[in-house]
Scaffold this motif. Structure first.
Motif: not given
Length: 441
Positions: A86-93, A185-192, A125-129
């Motif tokens: 999932a982290m790699t996919e976000t990185f590539l996106e 907030d781990p529920e909203r952060a979209q972090s890894s 990818a790691i910390y979210g948007p």
């Protein structure tokens, strides 16, 4: 092995694979974690209360402790599996947008471009948007200003005077990450899952948001400082060798899916990792040649290694990668040549690349083996695959030259180039009209 006498102390320098194996087997007596305690505060600038938390039970004598908990949770989060993918996919996106924006025909400073792209895409990818780099891209320059001054910051003598730029950059990044964790907030952060795990440990041990931000500056070293030069040198090595480039492209074509027509192709990223053995071997050879750092251990108690050498309590063991990775006895007479196929079985190239352990230590070894090695490997392989399939790179002037590395920080292993490489970028000949995409599985 030999001994360096420094003032009233000693440093044991270990350069043979046999003795390095012995060091790894004695992880209780020869420990890495004390260096986390000794160097951590100088690198990140956290306060004394946090230092006590970090230093408590470093080696697990009384069960677990902060450093052990964080390490174990990060290992779990970054092990092969859905979280890593999932982290790699976000990185590539994120990286895909950078590749789509490349203006063909223009001249590009390759290291500067790689530095910005990998920094922005990795942190997303790691910390979210909501991560500080996403909200303030100037932190890309701030991080490298910090990294450039890191040696003086580690000395920790009047850093505001002797390393003012790096010291200010460290403070700015720490403050931004303190704010990030203050509202996390781990529920909203979209972090890894890695950041969720770190936040759980930080909260469990009572770290304040400010000190969480400080510690995250140290985490960024692991995320970026080695990955970016490694990515750069992988691209340069591939494009500088026409035969290697052609062979790598051929094996990548085998894991590229044609959809409906020749003009739409999908790169299978996990197949790149699992089946493109020459590209994997190129990555390993990049690390053999360009990983020049030093692994260190603290001697916690007198110990006899290999039934031959007695190491005294309170001393330091160092294992220089540059010496080990350039040893003809380990790698053969062509040790100074860049030859990726040394990592492949000559009789059967369908086998996965082999690694000469323990003569190969770009990610450390033993109990201190880098937990991020799987992520950086996927990052670099995926980026290299996407670049060489989509683009041609040629030197803006003259022939390809491999730039020498410049040591900037004793806390990193793969140093950046001393000079950038200007390249002209064009769409790959014969593939100008292909529409590219990727999939993880």
């Amino acid at each position: 092995m030999y001994t360096l006498r420094v003032l009233n102390s000693k440093i044991y320098v270990v350069t043979s694979p046999e003795l390095i194996s012995a060091v790894n087997r004695n992880s209780k007596a020869l420990a890495f974690n004390p260096f986390v305690a000794q160097m951590g505060k100088r690198i990140t600038g956290h306060d004394e209360a946090t230092s006590k938390i970090v230093q408590h039970n470093l080696n697990g004598e009384e069960g677990s402790g902060y450093v052990i908990d964080v390490h174990d949770r990060i290992v779990a989060a970054l092990s092969p599996g859905k979280d890593l993918e999932a982290m790699t996919e976000t990185f590539l996106e994120e990286a895909w947008a950078y590749l789509d924006r490349l203006e063909t025909g223009n001249v590009l400073d390759l290291f500067a471009w790689t530095r910005e792209m990998v920094t922005m895409c990795s942190t997303r990818a790691i910390y979210g948007p909501a991560n500080p780099f996403n909200t303030n891209p100037e932190f890309v320059r701030s991080f490298w200003a910090f990294n450039n001054d890191l040696n003086m910051l580690i000395v920790d003598i009047l850093p505001w005077l002797l390393a003012p730029v790096g010291n200010q950059a460290r403070s700015d990044i720490a403050a931004a990450f303190a704010d990030y964790f203050r509202h996390y907030d781990p529920e909203r952060a979209q972090s890894s899952s890695m950041i969720e795990a770190r936040h759980r440990s930080n909260t469990q041990y009572g770290l304040t948001p400010w000190n969480q931000g400080c510690l995250e500056v140290g985490t960024l070293l692991g995320i970026l400082a080695n990955t970016i030069p490694s990515s750069f040198y992988t691209l340069v090595r591939l494009y500088a060798d026409p035969v290697l480039l052609e062979d790598v492209r051929a094996e990548l074509e085998a894991v590229t899916i044609r959809v409906t027509s020749e003009q739409t192709r999908v790169i299978d990223i996990m197949a790149v990792r699992e089946s493109c053995h020459l590209l994997n071997a190129t990555w390993q050879e990049v690390l053999r040649v360009h990983a020049l750092g030093v692994g260190s251990r603290y001697v916690r108690q007198d110990v006899l290694i290999n039934n031959q050498y007695r190491l005294e309590k309170g001393r330091v063991v160092q294992m220089p990668m540059a010496v080990l990775h350039s040893n003809p006895a380990v790698w053969g007479p062509d040790v100074h040549e860049f030859r990726p196929r040394r990592f492949m079985k000559e009789s059967d190239t369908a086998k996965s690349p082999k690694v000469n352990l323990p003569g190969y230590r770009p990610f450390g070894g033993g109990a201190s083996l880098c937990p991020g090695r799987h992520f950086v490997t996927l990052e670099v392989l995926a980026l290299a695959a996407c670049m060489v399939l989509r683009f041609d790179l040629t030197p803006a002037e003259g022939n390809w030259q491999i730039p020498a590395q410049k040591q900037e920080s004793m806390a990193t292993n793969v140093f950046p180039p001393g000079a950038d490489v200007k390249v002209k970028i064009t769409k790959r000949q014969g593939y100008e009209n292909v529409r590219w995409s990727f999939k993880m599985r």
